[in-house]
Design a protein around this motif. Structure first.
Motif, PDB file in Angstrom:
ATOM      1  N   ARG A 273       0.801  -1.241   0.006  1.00 24.20           N
ATOM      2  CA  ARG A 273       0.101  -0.060   0.014  1.00 24.20           C
ATOM      3  C   ARG A 273       0.818   1.166  -0.031  1.00 24.20           C
ATOM      4  O   ARG A 273       0.699   2.101  -0.649  1.00 24.20           O
ATOM      5  N   MET A 274       2.193   1.400   0.760  1.00 19.20           N
ATOM      6  CA  MET A 274       2.932   2.718   0.748  1.00 19.20           C
ATOM      7  C   MET A 274       3.493   2.595  -0.607  1.00 19.20           C
ATOM      8  O   MET A 274       3.675   3.825  -1.070  1.00 19.20           O
ATOM      9  N   ASP A 279       5.670   7.479  -5.864  1.00 15.79           N
ATOM     10  CA  ASP A 279       6.001   7.677  -7.472  1.00 15.79           C
ATOM     11  C   ASP A 279       6.538   9.025  -7.664  1.00 15.79           C
ATOM     12  O   ASP A 279       6.358   9.670  -6.862  1.00 15.79           O
ATOM     13  N   PRO A 280       7.023   9.207  -8.848  1.00 18.71           N
ATOM     14  CA  PRO A 280       7.580  10.720  -9.203  1.00 18.71           C
ATOM     15  C   PRO A 280       6.508  11.801  -9.049  1.00 18.71           C
ATOM     16  O   PRO A 280       6.937  12.934  -9.037  1.00 18.71           O
ATOM     17  N   LEU A 281       5.170  11.367  -9.165  1.00 16.67           N
ATOM     18  CA  LEU A 281       4.029  12.521  -8.808  1.00 16.67           C
ATOM     19  C   LEU A 281       3.816  12.781  -7.593  1.00 16.67           C
ATOM     20  O   LEU A 281       3.316  13.780  -7.360  1.00 16.67           O
ATOM     21  N   ASN A 282       4.803  12.240  -6.542  1.00 24.60           N
ATOM     22  CA  ASN A 282       4.354  12.641  -5.183  1.00 24.60           C
ATOM     23  C   ASN A 282       5.371  13.788  -4.661  1.00 24.60           C
ATOM     24  O   ASN A 282       6.481  13.261  -4.895  1.00 24.60           O
ATOM     25  N   PRO A 283       4.852  14.927  -4.675  1.00 28.32           N
ATOM     26  CA  PRO A 283       6.084  15.956  -4.304  1.00 28.32           C
ATOM     27  C   PRO A 283       6.903  15.650  -3.104  1.00 28.32           C
ATOM     28  O   PRO A 283       8.285  15.921  -2.994  1.00 28.32           O
ATOM     29  N   THR A 287      10.935  15.490  -2.800  1.00 32.83           N
ATOM     30  CA  THR A 287      11.801  16.222  -2.135  1.00 32.83           C
ATOM     31  C   THR A 287      12.744  15.239  -1.173  1.00 32.83           C
ATOM     32  O   THR A 287      14.058  15.549  -0.909  1.00 32.83           O
ATOM     33  N   PHE A 288      12.163  14.334  -0.850  1.00 32.67           N
ATOM     34  CA  PHE A 288      13.351  13.133   0.082  1.00 32.67           C
ATOM     35  C   PHE A 288      14.399  12.755  -0.787  1.00 32.67           C
ATOM     36  O   PHE A 288      15.677  12.742  -0.540  1.00 32.67           O
ATOM     37  N   LEU A 289      14.038  12.224  -2.193  1.00 32.20           N
ATOM     38  CA  LEU A 289      15.207  11.772  -3.003  1.00 32.20           C
ATOM     39  C   LEU A 289      16.291  12.979  -3.353  1.00 32.20           C
ATOM     40  O   LEU A 289      17.123  12.631  -3.394  1.00 32.20           O
ATOM     41  N   GLU A 290      15.671  14.294  -3.253  1.00 34.64           N
ATOM     42  CA  GLU A 290      16.731  15.362  -3.866  1.00 34.64           C
ATOM     43  C   GLU A 290      17.615  15.483  -2.506  1.00 34.64           C
ATOM     44  O   GLU A 290      18.809  15.869  -2.596  1.00 34.64           O
ATOM     45  N   GLN A 291      16.910  15.455  -1.351  1.00 26.17           N
ATOM     46  CA  GLN A 291      17.782  15.778   0.056  1.00 26.17           C
ATOM     47  C   GLN A 291      18.704  14.461   0.216  1.00 26.17           C
ATOM     48  O   GLN A 291      19.921  14.927   0.526  1.00 26.17           O
ATOM     49  N   SER A 292      18.121  13.410   0.072  1.00 23.74           N
ATOM     50  CA  SER A 292      18.898  12.101   0.207  1.00 23.74           C
ATOM     51  C   SER A 292      20.097  12.052  -0.953  1.00 23.74           C
ATOM     52  O   SER A 292      21.290  11.692  -0.468  1.00 23.74           O
ATOM     53  N   ARG A 293      19.764  12.486  -2.258  1.00 27.90           N
ATOM     54  CA  ARG A 293      20.921  12.382  -3.244  1.00 27.90           C
ATOM     55  C   ARG A 293      21.950  13.296  -3.050  1.00 27.90           C
ATOM     56  O   ARG A 293      23.144  13.328  -3.187  1.00 27.90           O
TER      57      ARG A 293
END
Length: 362
Positions: A273-274, A279-283, A287-293
């Motif tokens: 469910r999570m 997906d990429p449409l979830n802001p 945001t999490f991926l950008e900060q982690s990257r």
């Protein structure tokens, strides 16, 4: 080797019981009378009981590993069929036997039947929560076995305090039904409290709800036995004690198995469910991926590795949150079961220990 600690404790308990506990007069007379009669032992009932309990225990211990009724080799299905057929035959045989190894006739007494259900389910709740909570502490909180044990250990104090209080109230002819109800309500509160936990709490925020839960089992255990045997004739008291003890023990086995099963199944459910929202449409995901990257890029200087690290961090976060919700679902289930049991107390007859009557937990 750790189980050997029970040997000296058991020996001390055996000697202490032999020196201090004395059988009641009716039991002595019954034993003397049985010694004068020929041996009438229910060998068939014992054999069928052994078969039924063996199938039951194997299903509980191996059901999750073998995928329950989805077992491709048919092992669980065969064991379930043997259990159902064997149990039906056992009940029919014991109801017609003059000397049954398990006297099911005592369940015709309403208080005993309700007490059996309450204690079976209550011990399932306690054991289920006792399995889920240490697993949660070690899996998600990073506790080792010692620290998890220290967090669980104060719960014994609340249970002992409740038993002392219950002994005093029963001695003053307090109705056992209301103590059972109070214990179940305490179990509801403790289970619900644990269902509200999260992975950022301190150890003491785990200790208190656990103490409330064990307070509940301490409040209801002795009153439930008093209510169960209150209206049972003396010559059937032994059969009632054996049946109640068997169901209480099996309740713990069921709770342990069901807790493990719920955690595994709900972990899969929450993970899927999570994943539907990651997906990429979830802001929030972006945001999490950008900060982690950015963090991993600063640590390694490798753009490709930083991207993989960010995705891996998101996956681990999803699994962590899904696991926490799976464990919390166990506590939710414990709360629901406990609150349903309160209704059964209303069906029981008034149960007050008479003056001079020995109050025991059996």
């Amino acid at each position: 080797w750790i189980f050997l600690i029970n040997v000296p404790i058991g020996l001390v308990a055996l000697v202490a019981s032999y020196l201090t506990v004395e059988d009641p007069d009716y039991l002595k007379r019954e034993r003397a009378e049985l010694r004068r009669q020929p041996l009438n032992f229910d060998y068939i009932g014992l054999g069928v009981l052994a078969l039924v309990m063996s199938c039951w225990e194997i299903v509980l211990s191996k059901g999750q590993e073998w995928d329950w009724l989805g077992d491709p080799f048919g092992r669980v299905q065969v064991l379930v069929i043997l259990f159902v057929v064997g149990l039906g035959f056992l009940i029919a045989w014991e109801m017609r036997s003059k000397h049954p190894i398990i006297n099911f006739r005592v369940l015709g007494e309403r208080n005993l039947a309700m007490a059996c259900i309450i204690l079976f389910c209550a011990f399932a709740v306690v054991y289920g929560a006792s399995i889920a909570l240490p697993g949660m502490l070690q899996t998600l909180f990073g506790y080792d076995a010692l620290r998890a044990g220290l967090v669980m250990s104060p719960s014994g104090a609340s249970s002992m305090a409740a038993m002392i209080l219950v002994g005093i109230l029963l001695g003053r002819q307090f109705d056992a039904r209301w103590m059972i109800a109070a214990g179940l309500v305490a179990m509801v509160i403790g289970s619900y409290w644990m269902a509200l936990m999260n992975i950022q709490i301190s150890p003491w925020q785990v200790v208190w709800p656990r103490m409330v839960l064990t307070l509940g089992i301490g409040l209801l255990f002795a009153p439930a036995t008093v209510a169960a045997f209150k209206y049972i004739p003396l010559h059937l008291r032994g059969a009632a004690v054996g049946l109640l003890s068997l169901l209480r023990t099996e309740g713990g086995s069921v709770g342990t198995s069901m807790a493990e099963n719920v955690v595994d199944r709900r972990l899969q459910f929450h993970t899927e469910r999570m994943g539907e929202f990651l997906d990429p449409l979830n802001p929030h995901v972006n945001t999490f991926l950008e900060q982690s990257r950015g963090y991993f890029l600063q640590m390694t200087g490798d753009p490709a590795g930083a991207q993989l690290g960010a995705v891996q961090a998101l996956s681990e976060l999803r699994l962590q949150q899904a696991a926490s919700m799976a464990y919390l679902d166990v506590f939710w289930l414990c709360a629901v079961v406990s609150i349903v049991l309160v209704v059964l107390v209303l069906v029981m007859k008034r149960s007050v220990a008479e003056k001079g009557e020995h109050v025991a937990a059996h």
